[in-house]
Design a protein around this motif. Structure first.
Motif, PDB file in Angstrom:
ATOM      1  N   MET A 206       0.823  -1.216   0.000  1.00 14.10           N
ATOM      2  CA  MET A 206       0.000   0.000   0.000  1.00 14.10           C
ATOM      3  C   MET A 206       0.858   1.268   0.000  1.00 14.10           C
ATOM      4  O   MET A 206       0.390   2.341  -0.379  1.00 14.10           O
ATOM      5  N   TRP A 207       2.126   1.155   0.409  1.00 14.74           N
ATOM      6  CA  TRP A 207       2.998   2.331   0.415  1.00 14.74           C
ATOM      7  C   TRP A 207       3.187   2.906  -0.987  1.00 14.74           C
ATOM      8  O   TRP A 207       3.400   4.101  -1.147  1.00 14.74           O
ATOM      9  N   THR A 208       3.156   2.051  -1.983  1.00 17.36           N
ATOM     10  CA  THR A 208       3.443   2.502  -3.353  1.00 17.36           C
ATOM     11  C   THR A 208       2.392   3.479  -3.877  1.00 17.36           C
ATOM     12  O   THR A 208       2.614   4.141  -4.890  1.00 17.36           O
ATOM     13  N   LYS A 209       1.259   3.574  -3.177  1.00 16.14           N
ATOM     14  CA  LYS A 209       0.206   4.494  -3.595  1.00 16.14           C
ATOM     15  C   LYS A 209       0.475   5.917  -3.126  1.00 16.14           C
ATOM     16  O   LYS A 209      -0.244   6.846  -3.512  1.00 16.14           O
ATOM     17  N   ARG A 210       1.493   6.071  -2.280  1.00 14.82           N
ATOM     18  CA  ARG A 210       1.813   7.387  -1.753  1.00 14.82           C
ATOM     19  C   ARG A 210       3.110   7.900  -2.364  1.00 14.82           C
ATOM     20  O   ARG A 210       4.132   7.209  -2.390  1.00 14.82           O
ATOM     21  N   GLU A 211       3.064   9.133  -2.860  1.00 14.23           N
ATOM     22  CA  GLU A 211       4.233   9.728  -3.508  1.00 14.23           C
ATOM     23  C   GLU A 211       5.387   9.912  -2.524  1.00 14.23           C
ATOM     24  O   GLU A 211       6.557   9.863  -2.902  1.00 14.23           O
ATOM     25  N   GLU A 212       5.073  10.088  -1.218  1.00 16.03           N
ATOM     26  CA  GLU A 212       6.128  10.281  -0.216  1.00 16.03           C
ATOM     27  C   GLU A 212       7.058   9.080  -0.132  1.00 16.03           C
ATOM     28  O   GLU A 212       8.242   9.210   0.187  1.00 16.03           O
ATOM     29  N   CYS A 213       6.515   7.890  -0.396  1.00 22.02           N
ATOM     30  CA  CYS A 213       7.322   6.665  -0.337  1.00 22.02           C
ATOM     31  C   CYS A 213       8.475   6.740  -1.325  1.00 22.02           C
ATOM     32  O   CYS A 213       9.633   6.478  -0.975  1.00 22.02           O
ATOM     33  N   LYS A 214       8.169   7.125  -2.555  1.00 17.67           N
ATOM     34  CA  LYS A 214       9.201   7.236  -3.579  1.00 17.67           C
ATOM     35  C   LYS A 214      10.224   8.298  -3.208  1.00 17.67           C
ATOM     36  O   LYS A 214      11.430   8.131  -3.414  1.00 17.67           O
ATOM     37  N   ASP A 215       9.752   9.420  -2.633  1.00 16.74           N
ATOM     38  CA  ASP A 215      10.649  10.509  -2.256  1.00 16.74           C
ATOM     39  C   ASP A 215      11.636  10.069  -1.180  1.00 16.74           C
ATOM     40  O   ASP A 215      12.817  10.435  -1.214  1.00 16.74           O
ATOM     41  N   ILE A 216      11.159   9.286  -0.224  1.00 13.96           N
ATOM     42  CA  ILE A 216      12.027   8.801   0.857  1.00 13.96           C
ATOM     43  C   ILE A 216      13.127   7.905   0.303  1.00 13.96           C
ATOM     44  O   ILE A 216      14.308   8.028   0.647  1.00 13.96           O
ATOM     45  N   ILE A 217      12.745   7.001  -0.583  1.00 15.32           N
ATOM     46  CA  ILE A 217      13.714   6.082  -1.183  1.00 15.32           C
ATOM     47  C   ILE A 217      14.742   6.840  -2.005  1.00 15.32           C
ATOM     48  O   ILE A 217      15.948   6.627  -1.897  1.00 15.32           O
ATOM     49  N   GLN A 218      14.263   7.774  -2.831  1.00  9.01           N
ATOM     50  CA  GLN A 218      15.149   8.535  -3.705  1.00  9.01           C
ATOM     51  C   GLN A 218      16.152   9.354  -2.902  1.00  9.01           C
ATOM     52  O   GLN A 218      17.338   9.439  -3.249  1.00  9.01           O
ATOM     53  N   GLU A 219      15.682   9.951  -1.797  1.00  6.37           N
ATOM     54  CA  GLU A 219      16.552  10.788  -0.970  1.00  6.37           C
ATOM     55  C   GLU A 219      17.703   9.985  -0.383  1.00  6.37           C
ATOM     56  O   GLU A 219      18.855  10.424  -0.381  1.00  6.37           O
ATOM     57  N   VAL A 220      17.405   8.769   0.101  1.00  7.41           N
ATOM     58  CA  VAL A 220      18.440   7.924   0.694  1.00  7.41           C
ATOM     59  C   VAL A 220      19.482   7.520  -0.336  1.00  7.41           C
ATOM     60  O   VAL A 220      20.690   7.581  -0.097  1.00  7.41           O
ATOM     61  N   TRP A 221      19.028   7.135  -1.533  1.00  2.00           N
ATOM     62  CA  TRP A 221      19.955   6.611  -2.538  1.00  2.00           C
ATOM     63  C   TRP A 221      20.657   7.694  -3.348  1.00  2.00           C
ATOM     64  O   TRP A 221      21.536   7.401  -4.144  1.00  2.00           O
ATOM     65  N   ASP A 222      20.276   8.948  -3.116  1.00  3.85           N
ATOM     66  CA  ASP A 222      20.979  10.048  -3.758  1.00  3.85           C
ATOM     67  C   ASP A 222      22.053  10.656  -2.863  1.00  3.85           C
ATOM     68  O   ASP A 222      22.750  11.577  -3.267  1.00  3.85           O
ATOM     69  N   GLU A 223      22.159  10.147  -1.639  1.00  4.81           N
ATOM     70  CA  GLU A 223      23.165  10.658  -0.710  1.00  4.81           C
ATOM     71  C   GLU A 223      24.556  10.239  -1.166  1.00  4.81           C
ATOM     72  O   GLU A 223      24.729   9.394  -2.039  1.00  4.81           O
ATOM     73  N   SER A 224      25.586  10.788  -0.527  1.00  7.75           N
ATOM     74  CA  SER A 224      26.971  10.577  -0.972  1.00  7.75           C
ATOM     75  C   SER A 224      27.612   9.320  -0.399  1.00  7.75           C
ATOM     76  O   SER A 224      28.790   9.066  -0.622  1.00  7.75           O
ATOM     77  N   GLN A 225      26.864   8.530   0.376  1.00 12.29           N
ATOM     78  CA  GLN A 225      27.431   7.318   0.963  1.00 12.29           C
ATOM     79  C   GLN A 225      27.998   6.399  -0.124  1.00 12.29           C
ATOM     80  O   GLN A 225      27.387   6.210  -1.165  1.00 12.29           O
ATOM     81  N   GLU A 226      29.169   5.840   0.124  1.00 18.36           N
ATOM     82  CA  GLU A 226      29.844   4.994  -0.869  1.00 18.36           C
ATOM     83  C   GLU A 226      28.976   3.808  -1.263  1.00 18.36           C
ATOM     84  O   GLU A 226      28.407   3.129  -0.418  1.00 18.36           O
ATOM     85  N   LEU A 227      28.884   3.550  -2.576  1.00 15.17           N
ATOM     86  CA  LEU A 227      28.043   2.466  -3.077  1.00 15.17           C
ATOM     87  C   LEU A 227      28.839   1.291  -3.612  1.00 15.17           C
ATOM     88  O   LEU A 227      28.270   0.259  -3.925  1.00 15.17           O
ATOM     89  N   ASN A 228      30.148   1.435  -3.753  1.00 14.69           N
ATOM     90  CA  ASN A 228      30.920   0.338  -4.347  1.00 14.69           C
ATOM     91  C   ASN A 228      31.580  -0.532  -3.296  1.00 14.69           C
ATOM     92  O   ASN A 228      32.671  -1.051  -3.490  1.00 14.69           O
ATOM     93  N   SER A 229      30.893  -0.695  -2.152  1.00 13.68           N
ATOM     94  CA  SER A 229      31.376  -1.603  -1.122  1.00 13.68           C
ATOM     95  C   SER A 229      30.179  -2.237  -0.427  1.00 13.68           C
ATOM     96  O   SER A 229      29.104  -1.629  -0.347  1.00 13.68           O
ATOM     97  N   PRO A 230      30.316  -3.470   0.081  1.00 15.51           N
ATOM     98  CA  PRO A 230      29.207  -4.112   0.790  1.00 15.51           C
ATOM     99  C   PRO A 230      28.736  -3.304   1.987  1.00 15.51           C
ATOM    100  O   PRO A 230      27.539  -3.250   2.278  1.00 15.51           O
ATOM    101  N   ILE A 231      29.665  -2.655   2.702  1.00 20.98           N
ATOM    102  CA  ILE A 231      29.285  -1.862   3.864  1.00 20.98           C
ATOM    103  C   ILE A 231      28.433  -0.671   3.439  1.00 20.98           C
ATOM    104  O   ILE A 231      27.446  -0.326   4.090  1.00 20.98           O
ATOM    105  N   GLY A 232      28.818  -0.041   2.321  1.00 19.10           N
ATOM    106  CA  GLY A 232      28.045   1.084   1.823  1.00 19.10           C
ATOM    107  C   GLY A 232      26.629   0.681   1.444  1.00 19.10           C
ATOM    108  O   GLY A 232      25.663   1.391   1.747  1.00 19.10           O
ATOM    109  N   ILE A 233      26.497  -0.457   0.777  1.00 16.80           N
ATOM    110  CA  ILE A 233      25.175  -0.951   0.387  1.00 16.80           C
ATOM    111  C   ILE A 233      24.335  -1.267   1.621  1.00 16.80           C
ATOM    112  O   ILE A 233      23.170  -0.888   1.721  1.00 16.80           O
ATOM    113  N   ALA A 234      24.945  -1.972   2.595  1.00 19.79           N
ATOM    114  CA  ALA A 234      24.225  -2.348   3.812  1.00 19.79           C
ATOM    115  C   ALA A 234      23.761  -1.113   4.577  1.00 19.79           C
ATOM    116  O   ALA A 234      22.657  -1.080   5.125  1.00 19.79           O
TER     117      ALA A 234
END
Length: 283
Positions: A206-234
């Motif tokens: 049911m979360w997918t019906k709310r636009e805020e859900c997408k915004d929350i996900i996008q905000e987290v994955w647009d941050e500068s945290q390193e993505l090319n390591s398992p720790i960064g992904i976790a």
């Protein structure tokens, strides 16, 4: 995949284009290591990796087994040919489209014992050991409902004893990807941070019906945290789960769980992981 290379910072690599609507392989790496591709096709990419510090050489093969049952013997014969090429520590992983026993299957008709034996035989011939895994038991689902649903462990990581002896901390993680019928196979010799005593995170449909859900996900994955390591992904996964959980509690309140016997209407959460070092059957 050319665009993804720049997004994730793995600028070196080989991309085998897809044929038709599906297929395609990619192997990407950064500039800190030396990778020499030895051969490739629509079913495999084979390369030799040289450690920049020690000069140690080992072999990596991304493999995709033939999806057609009667043609799978050709895949095993080709794997035997690859085995004869080099005498190097070897890591071979991917979607083999086969299982080694009925314990790796749930639902559907009985698997042919001879079919499974042929796969076991080539594993033994190449002197591979299964690296095991952390996470869900099954890597693939046919995404159907009720009695028609099937689960199989089609993806796995295999290695020769000499590679296992060198990389003693190597681990395989099954990461649930909600948009695919396959889990993501993450292989690493780095420690992936664990968070014990935390509740299993479930993504509510049911979360997918709310636009805020997408915004929350996008905000987290647009941050500068390193993505090319398992720790960064976790870290990203944990942060995304925490933010969504807080938002859910504020907007929807506490959602009661259904009986364990009832099939889940929620799906295990997994955000789109952009660190793709190996992508098979791209759509």
């Amino acid at each position: 995949m050319e665009k993804e290379k720049f997004k994730i910072g793995l600028l070196n690599g080989l991309i085998v284009p897809k044929v038709g609507r599906s297929g395609g392989l990619a192997m990407l790496w950064n500039g800190d290591i030396k990778v020499e591709v030895q051969g490739y096709s629509g079913n495999y990419i084979d390369a030799i990796v040289t450690d920049p510090d020690s000069g140690f050489k080992w072999r990596i093969t991304g493999f995709y087994g033939n999806p057609v049952t009667h043609c799978r013997k050709d895949s095993w014969n080709f794997l035997r040919c690859l085995n004869q090429k080099y005498q190097l520590p070897w890591l071979c992983f991917g979607d083999f489209n086969e299982i080694v026993s009925m314990e790796e299957k749930l639902g559907g008709v009985q698997r042919s014992q001879r079919q499974m034996d042929k796969f076991r035989e080539v594993i033994h011939h190449c002197k591979f050991k299964d690296l095991g895994y952390y996470g869900p038991d099954f890597m693939w689902s046919n995404m159907q409902q009720g009695e028609n649903r099937k689960y199989l462990r089609l993806d796995r990581a295999l290695a020769t004893p000499d590679l296992i002896d060198l990389y003693k901390d190597i681990k395989v993680h099954h990461l649930v990807e909600s948009t695919s019928d396959h889990c993501v196979l993450l292989i690493s010799n780095a420690t992936v941070q664990k968070y014990p005593n935390s509740r299993r995170f479930l993504f509510e449909a049911m979360w997918t019906k709310r636009e805020e859900c997408k915004d929350i996900i996008q905000e987290v994955w647009d941050e500068s945290q390193e993505l090319n390591s398992p720790i960064g992904i976790a870290t990203r996964l944990r942060c995304c789960a925490e933010n969504l959980s807080r938002w859910n509690k504020r907007v929807f309140g506490q959602i009661p769980r259904q009986s364990q016997k009832k099939e889940r209407s929620s799906v295990l959460w997994s955000v789109e992981i952009r660190m793709v070092a190996w992508a098979a059957r791209l759509i």
